[in-house]
Design an enzyme around this catalytic site. Structure first.
Site, PDB file in Angstrom:
ATOM      1  NE  ARG A  11      -4.086   3.531  -6.132  1.00 21.71           N
ATOM      2  CZ  ARG A  11      -5.401   3.538  -5.849  1.00 21.71           C
ATOM      3  NH1 ARG A  11      -5.812   4.069  -4.704  1.00 21.71           N
ATOM      4  NH2 ARG A  11      -6.275   3.011  -6.651  1.00 21.71           N
ATOM      5  CB  THR A  43      -0.956   0.055   1.208  1.00 26.97           C
ATOM      6  OG1 THR A  43      -1.484   1.388   1.302  1.00 26.97           O
ATOM      7  CG2 THR A  43      -0.296  -0.281   2.533  1.00 26.97           C
ATOM      8  CB  ILE A  44       1.008   4.363  -2.025  1.00 27.12           C
ATOM      9  CG1 ILE A  44      -0.422   4.886  -1.914  1.00 27.12           C
ATOM     10  CG2 ILE A  44       1.268   3.713  -3.373  1.00 27.12           C
ATOM     11  CD1 ILE A  44      -0.675   6.132  -2.758  1.00 27.12           C
ATOM     12  CG  ASP A  45      -2.553   5.082   2.013  1.00 25.99           C
ATOM     13  OD1 ASP A  45      -2.132   5.902   1.176  1.00 25.99           O
ATOM     14  OD2 ASP A  45      -3.742   4.786   2.129  1.00 25.99           O
ATOM     15  NE  ARG A  74      -0.069  32.013  -7.737  1.00 25.08           N
ATOM     16  CZ  ARG A  74      -0.416  31.659  -8.959  1.00 25.08           C
ATOM     17  NH1 ARG A  74      -0.137  30.443  -9.388  1.00 25.08           N
ATOM     18  NH2 ARG A  74      -1.050  32.493  -9.745  1.00 25.08           N
ATOM     19  CD  GLU A  84      -6.366  10.382   0.400  1.00 25.66           C
ATOM     20  OE1 GLU A  84      -6.797  10.729  -0.712  1.00 25.66           O
ATOM     21  OE2 GLU A  84      -6.163   9.184   0.707  1.00 25.66           O
TER      22      GLU A  84
HETATM   23  O1  F6P Z   1      -4.308   2.827  -1.705  1.00 20.90           O
HETATM   24  C1  F6P Z   1      -4.790   3.581  -0.619  1.00 20.90           C
HETATM   25  C2  F6P Z   1      -5.274   4.873  -1.119  1.00 20.90           C
HETATM   26  O2  F6P Z   1      -4.200   5.377  -1.810  1.00 20.90           O
HETATM   27  C3  F6P Z   1      -5.780   5.911  -0.118  1.00 20.90           C
HETATM   28  O3  F6P Z   1      -4.830   6.789   0.367  1.00 20.90           O
HETATM   29  C4  F6P Z   1      -6.841   6.627  -0.914  1.00 20.90           C
HETATM   30  O4  F6P Z   1      -7.747   7.296  -0.094  1.00 20.90           O
HETATM   31  C5  F6P Z   1      -7.430   5.506  -1.648  1.00 20.90           C
HETATM   32  O5  F6P Z   1      -6.363   4.676  -1.993  1.00 20.90           O
HETATM   33  C6  F6P Z   1      -8.264   5.888  -2.841  1.00 20.90           C
HETATM   34  O6  F6P Z   1      -8.411   4.782  -3.648  1.00 20.90           O
HETATM   35  P1  F6P Z   1      -9.624   4.445  -4.593  1.00 20.90           P
HETATM   36  O7  F6P Z   1     -10.186   5.722  -5.099  1.00 20.90           O
HETATM   37  O8  F6P Z   1      -8.968   3.617  -5.663  1.00 20.90           O
HETATM   38  O9  F6P Z   1     -10.609   3.656  -3.804  1.00 20.90           O
END
Ligand code: F6P
Length: 342
Positions: free
Chosen positions: A276, A125-127, A162, A223
């Site tokens: 991603r 997972t990138i997270d 900015r 986010e």
């Molecule tokens: O892979 C995890 C993630 O990158 C989260 O940070 C993000 O909120 C989510 O994927 C969004 O993924 P999707 O729109 O593909 O469900």
């Protein structure tokens, strides 16, 4: 074990193909047939399972995405779903499965193991928010994308005087924002784990501009970050088809607040899926290869119910039940490092 499956689920992450390639190639080398399960758990139920051949995994180590495709499946949300998945795997003649994915996927793997089906997880997972492993496949590439964005946007921030905001992914944890914030020298790093107020942010920006006479600032925000008073609420918008809040937009809300309160020009760039879809950098390819090779050994060695994990420079097997349903948060000392340079 002579027939195993490999599945990729959840959000794609750079390095996933390197995982699939490793597992398939270990199969070729060890005389084990490796079957790709396409389109995640939903695909399994539809019988989208096919033996991987050498040409399937040739030339994919450097490719983003996943040749098996991925999905946020709704399977495993209900009681009894693990049995359904187990029956589907057994119908395919599979004796074990390697599940490559993030939180949802490792939770699914844990349930499958509890139901009695041999399974091993690979953290992807990138997270980077999976408990039990120092790093997950895809994180370093995502952080690299965010760092490059900070480096590039600095020029425009400076040219236009900015406040330039970069919004990264990170639903529940801010690993990408902190890593890139440190690497790219962000002036402010805002993450879900760390409480902040708009007043405090504006005061820091004001000091930088009025006292330290800087004409621009670089802010990075995850986010899922939200201020203490909930004026910026990333979960305020619509939900996706899986009933998860559709994130993306908190950085723009912040830009508007900064303009309104300080009168500084502020803009936001939301990196979104660019984090991603990037080609995996070397460290992710190698991490993917090591973890998947180890996962193969665990499964074939009869160690079901574990996730292959990185601990320092070493690999270790972490029980899936310790991973499932948990979120690895950014530690205070790591966040402090981002803060002292701000
Ligand atoms: O892979 C995890 C993630 O990158 C989260 O940070 C993000 O909120 C989510 O994927 C969004 O993924 P999707 O729109 O593909 O469900």
């Amino acid at each position: 074990m002579k027939r195993i499956g490999v599945i990729t689920s959840g959000g794609d992450a750079p390095g996933t193909n390197a995982c699939v390639r490793t597992i398939a190639r270990r199969g070729f080398a060890d005389g084990v047939e490796v079957f790709g399960i396409f389109d995640s758990w939903d695909g399994l139920l539809k019988g989208e399972v096919r033996k991987l051949e050498r040409q399937d995994v040739a030339g994919i180590v450097q490719r983003a995405g996943t040749i098996l495709r991925s999905a946020r499946s709704t399977l495993f949300l209900k009681q009894g779903d693990a049995k359904i998945a187990m029956d589907a795997l057994t119908r395919q003649g599979l004796e074990g499965v390697i599940a490559i994915g993030g939180n949802g996927s490792q939770t699914a793997a844990s349930l499958l193991a509890q139901a009695g089906f041999p399974v091993v997880g690979v953290p992807k997972t990138i997270d980077n928010d999976l408990v039990g492993t120092d790093f997950s496949v895809g994180f370093f590439t995502a952080a690299e994308v965010a760092t490059q964005a900070l480096d590039n946007l600095r020029a425009t921030a400076e040219a236009h005087s900015r406040v330039m905001i970069v919004e990264t992914m990170g639903r529940d944890s801010g690993w990408i924002a902190v890593e890139a914030g440190i690497a790219g020298g962000a002036d402010l790093v805002l993450i879900p784990e760390h409480e902040f107020t708009l007043d405090a942010i504006c005061e820091r920006l004001r000091t930088r501009h009025e006292v330290h006479k800087r004409n621009y600032s670089i802010v990075i925000i995850a986010e899922g970050a939200m201020d203490k008073d909930k004026k910026l609420d990333p979960r305020r918008g619509t939900k996706d088809l899986n009933a998860r809040p559709r994130l993306g937009g908190v950085g723009t809300m912040l830009a508007l607040e900064i303009e309104r309160r300080l009168g500084y020009n502020a803009r936001c760039t939301t990196l979104g899926y660019l984090q991603r879809c990037a080609a995996p950098i070397a460290v992710d390819r190698v991490l993917a290869t090591r973890l998947s090779d180890f996962a193969f050994d665990l499964l074939l060695g009869g160690k079901s119910g574990f996730m292959a994990a990185l601990a320092g420079r070493d690999l270790e097997a972490v029980p899936l039940e310790l991973v499932a349903g948990k979120t690895k948060l950014v530690t205070d000392d790591y966040f402090r490092l981002a803060e002292i340079f701000g």
